[in-house]
Scaffold this motif. Structure first.
Motif, PDB file in Angstrom:
ATOM      1  N   ILE A 203      12.825   0.739   3.474  1.00 34.98           N
ATOM      2  CA  ILE A 203      11.442   0.835   2.992  1.00 34.98           C
ATOM      3  C   ILE A 203      10.497   0.074   3.922  1.00 34.98           C
ATOM      4  O   ILE A 203       9.420   0.566   4.290  1.00 34.98           O
ATOM      5  N   ALA A 204      10.895  -1.142   4.324  1.00 37.48           N
ATOM      6  CA  ALA A 204      10.039  -1.960   5.199  1.00 37.48           C
ATOM      7  C   ALA A 204       9.868  -1.314   6.567  1.00 37.48           C
ATOM      8  O   ALA A 204       8.769  -1.315   7.134  1.00 37.48           O
ATOM      9  N   ALA A 205      10.946  -0.754   7.101  1.00 38.97           N
ATOM     10  CA  ALA A 205      10.897  -0.160   8.435  1.00 38.97           C
ATOM     11  C   ALA A 205      10.014   1.074   8.463  1.00 38.97           C
ATOM     12  O   ALA A 205       9.372   1.377   9.472  1.00 38.97           O
ATOM     13  N   ASP A 206       9.966   1.781   7.347  1.00 40.58           N
ATOM     14  CA  ASP A 206       9.195   3.032   7.292  1.00 40.58           C
ATOM     15  C   ASP A 206       7.729   2.802   6.931  1.00 40.58           C
ATOM     16  O   ASP A 206       6.897   3.695   7.122  1.00 40.58           O
ATOM     17  N   SER A 207       7.412   1.608   6.443  1.00 39.85           N
ATOM     18  CA  SER A 207       6.069   1.370   5.910  1.00 39.85           C
ATOM     19  C   SER A 207       4.977   1.578   6.951  1.00 39.85           C
ATOM     20  O   SER A 207       3.994   2.279   6.697  1.00 39.85           O
ATOM     21  N   VAL A 208       5.126   0.975   8.122  1.00 43.33           N
ATOM     22  CA  VAL A 208       4.122   1.121   9.183  1.00 43.33           C
ATOM     23  C   VAL A 208       4.533   2.198  10.184  1.00 43.33           C
ATOM     24  O   VAL A 208       3.727   3.062  10.544  1.00 43.33           O
ATOM     25  N   ALA A 209       5.795   2.171  10.602  1.00 44.05           N
ATOM     26  CA  ALA A 209       6.252   3.141  11.605  1.00 44.05           C
ATOM     27  C   ALA A 209       6.102   4.574  11.098  1.00 44.05           C
ATOM     28  O   ALA A 209       5.822   5.491  11.875  1.00 44.05           O
ATOM     29  N   GLY A 210       6.276   4.773   9.787  1.00 48.87           N
ATOM     30  CA  GLY A 210       6.151   6.107   9.224  1.00 48.87           C
ATOM     31  C   GLY A 210       4.756   6.691   9.389  1.00 48.87           C
ATOM     32  O   GLY A 210       4.601   7.898   9.580  1.00 48.87           O
ATOM     33  N   GLU A 211       3.724   5.831   9.313  1.00 48.99           N
ATOM     34  CA  GLU A 211       2.346   6.317   9.482  1.00 48.99           C
ATOM     35  C   GLU A 211       2.139   6.872  10.895  1.00 48.99           C
ATOM     36  O   GLU A 211       1.423   7.861  11.082  1.00 48.99           O
ATOM     37  N   PHE A 212       2.766   6.227  11.879  1.00 45.28           N
ATOM     38  CA  PHE A 212       2.658   6.721  13.261  1.00 45.28           C
ATOM     39  C   PHE A 212       3.496   7.986  13.439  1.00 45.28           C
ATOM     40  O   PHE A 212       3.093   8.912  14.126  1.00 45.28           O
ATOM     41  N   SER A 213       4.677   8.015  12.822  1.00 46.32           N
ATOM     42  CA  SER A 213       5.547   9.184  12.963  1.00 46.32           C
ATOM     43  C   SER A 213       4.917  10.424  12.334  1.00 46.32           C
ATOM     44  O   SER A 213       5.019  11.528  12.878  1.00 46.32           O
ATOM     45  N   TRP A 214       4.273  10.222  11.162  1.00 49.36           N
ATOM     46  CA  TRP A 214       3.677  11.368  10.462  1.00 49.36           C
ATOM     47  C   TRP A 214       2.298  11.719  11.012  1.00 49.36           C
ATOM     48  O   TRP A 214       1.718  12.747  10.625  1.00 49.36           O
ATOM     49  N   GLY A 215       1.741  10.838  11.868  1.00 52.00           N
ATOM     50  CA  GLY A 215       0.405  11.078  12.412  1.00 52.00           C
ATOM     51  C   GLY A 215      -0.710  10.801  11.428  1.00 52.00           C
ATOM     52  O   GLY A 215      -1.822  11.319  11.586  1.00 52.00           O
ATOM     53  N   THR A 216      -0.435   9.982  10.410  1.00 53.23           N
ATOM     54  CA  THR A 216      -1.442   9.692   9.380  1.00 53.23           C
ATOM     55  C   THR A 216      -2.134   8.360   9.591  1.00 53.23           C
ATOM     56  O   THR A 216      -2.983   7.981   8.787  1.00 53.23           O
ATOM     57  N   ILE A 217      -1.783   7.643  10.660  1.00 47.80           N
ATOM     58  CA  ILE A 217      -2.347   6.306  10.851  1.00 47.80           C
ATOM     59  C   ILE A 217      -3.866   6.366  11.080  1.00 47.80           C
ATOM     60  O   ILE A 217      -4.604   5.496  10.610  1.00 47.80           O
ATOM     61  N   LYS A 218      -4.355   7.390  11.784  1.00 51.83           N
ATOM     62  CA  LYS A 218      -5.794   7.487  12.030  1.00 51.83           C
ATOM     63  C   LYS A 218      -6.557   7.735  10.726  1.00 51.83           C
ATOM     64  O   LYS A 218      -7.626   7.173  10.509  1.00 51.83           O
ATOM     65  N   LEU A 219      -5.986   8.584   9.861  1.00 51.72           N
ATOM     66  CA  LEU A 219      -6.633   8.840   8.574  1.00 51.72           C
ATOM     67  C   LEU A 219      -6.695   7.577   7.727  1.00 51.72           C
ATOM     68  O   LEU A 219      -7.648   7.363   6.964  1.00 51.72           O
ATOM     69  N   LEU A 220      -5.668   6.732   7.882  1.00 55.84           N
ATOM     70  CA  LEU A 220      -5.637   5.486   7.120  1.00 55.84           C
ATOM     71  C   LEU A 220      -6.658   4.482   7.637  1.00 55.84           C
ATOM     72  O   LEU A 220      -7.355   3.815   6.861  1.00 55.84           O
ATOM     73  N   LEU A 221      -6.796   4.408   8.951  1.00 53.53           N
ATOM     74  CA  LEU A 221      -7.654   3.379   9.545  1.00 53.53           C
ATOM     75  C   LEU A 221      -9.146   3.734   9.486  1.00 53.53           C
ATOM     76  O   LEU A 221      -9.985   2.852   9.665  1.00 53.53           O
ATOM     77  N   ILE A 222      -9.481   4.995   9.259  1.00 51.51           N
ATOM     78  CA  ILE A 222     -10.916   5.335   9.176  1.00 51.51           C
ATOM     79  C   ILE A 222     -11.479   5.029   7.788  1.00 51.51           C
ATOM     80  O   ILE A 222     -12.680   5.149   7.576  1.00 51.51           O
TER      81      ILE A 222
END
Length: 259
Positions: free
Chosen positions: A72-91
């Motif tokens: 769960i911990a490993a996927d928490s941040v890395a998963g956002e980059f893998s799924w390409g959702t990190i930009k949607l989260l940061l805006i």
């Protein structure tokens, strides 16, 4: 504050809406019940104390609990980059620190839930199937079985707490869930070996290594190797924890996600 709670709620939804989370909790629940049941077989229910059965069950299942919490911990941040959702989260109108803290808090909440599930089911099943009058071996004279069990479980959670911090840091810095899982499990399974190799009684500097301080159960019967004490190990763990969290926050706040 309400906005931050919504952020935490959102992160928890990401964890608990996935089938794998409930599969992992189901496996923990099953193992926490079946191990005391196996202890109760062949007359073990009359000769084994329920406190002893619960502690042994938690010791066995805690390896699985650590692995699942690390996933769960490993996927928490890395998963956002893998799924390409990190930009949607940061805006969204939240600072990066709040976003990262909400992710870390949701991981900790999962680890607390999984740990309590494991302990309560193991204790409840052991109470129903094992003896309440049998002696508990290996208990110091100044402690009751209940206090010994609670302290040992708290020490096991501290080990899990530090392992999660490592997985979360690696996931944040390298954006790789696989690396975070692999490195965390490497530390989990080799900390005993490194503890023997870098013996504090042989090398004074070994007292400051993370591996030699993670297992706090070494203080259940007194001071540790090389004059180490519980307070000393807690201080060393606090320094490493602050370092892991500091690196995570610094990298996440400075990372360029525009590309």
């Amino acid at each position: 504050m309400s906005n931050f709670l919504m952020l935490v709620h959102n992160e928890n939804m990401k964890i608990y809406r996935r089938m794998r989370t409930w599969v992992m909790l189901g496996i923990l629940a099953f193992m926490s019940i079946i191990i005391p049941y196996l202890f109760s077989g062949n007359g073990g229910g009359e000769t084994t104390s329920f406190w002893e059965g619960a502690m042994l069950s938690v010791t066995f299942v805690s390896f699985l609990n650590t692995i699942f919490a690390v996933v769960i911990a490993a996927d928490s941040v890395a998963g956002e980059f893998s799924w390409g959702t990190i930009k949607l989260l940061l805006i969204r109108p939240w600072t990066r620190s709040k976003i990262l803290f909400s992710k870390y808090l949701s991981v900790l909440l999962f680890s607390i839930l999984s740990t309590l599930t494991m302990i309560l089911l193991a204790l409840g099943t052991s109470y129903l199937l094992l003896s309440s009058t049998a002696d508990v071996g290996m208990i110091p004279e100044n402690m009751t079985p209940a206090s010994y069990a609670v302290i040992s479980w708290v020490f096991e959670y501290v080990d899990l707490f530090i392992t999660i911090a490592i997985a979360f840091m690696v996931s944040t810095v390298f954006r790789s869930g696989a690396l975070a899982i692999g490195l965390s499990l490497f530390i989990l399974f080799t900390q005993g070996i490194f503890g023997m190799i870098f013996n504090p009684e042989r090398y004074v500097w070994a007292k400051y290594i993370l591996f030699t301080n993670m297992d706090l159960s070494q203080y259940m019967y007194g001071d540790g190797l090389g004059g180490m004490t519980l307070g000393f190990s807690m201080l060393i763990l606090a320094v490493y924890y602050a370092l892991f969290m500091g690196i995570s926050w610094y990298v996440f706040n400075k990372r360029d996600v525009a590309a």
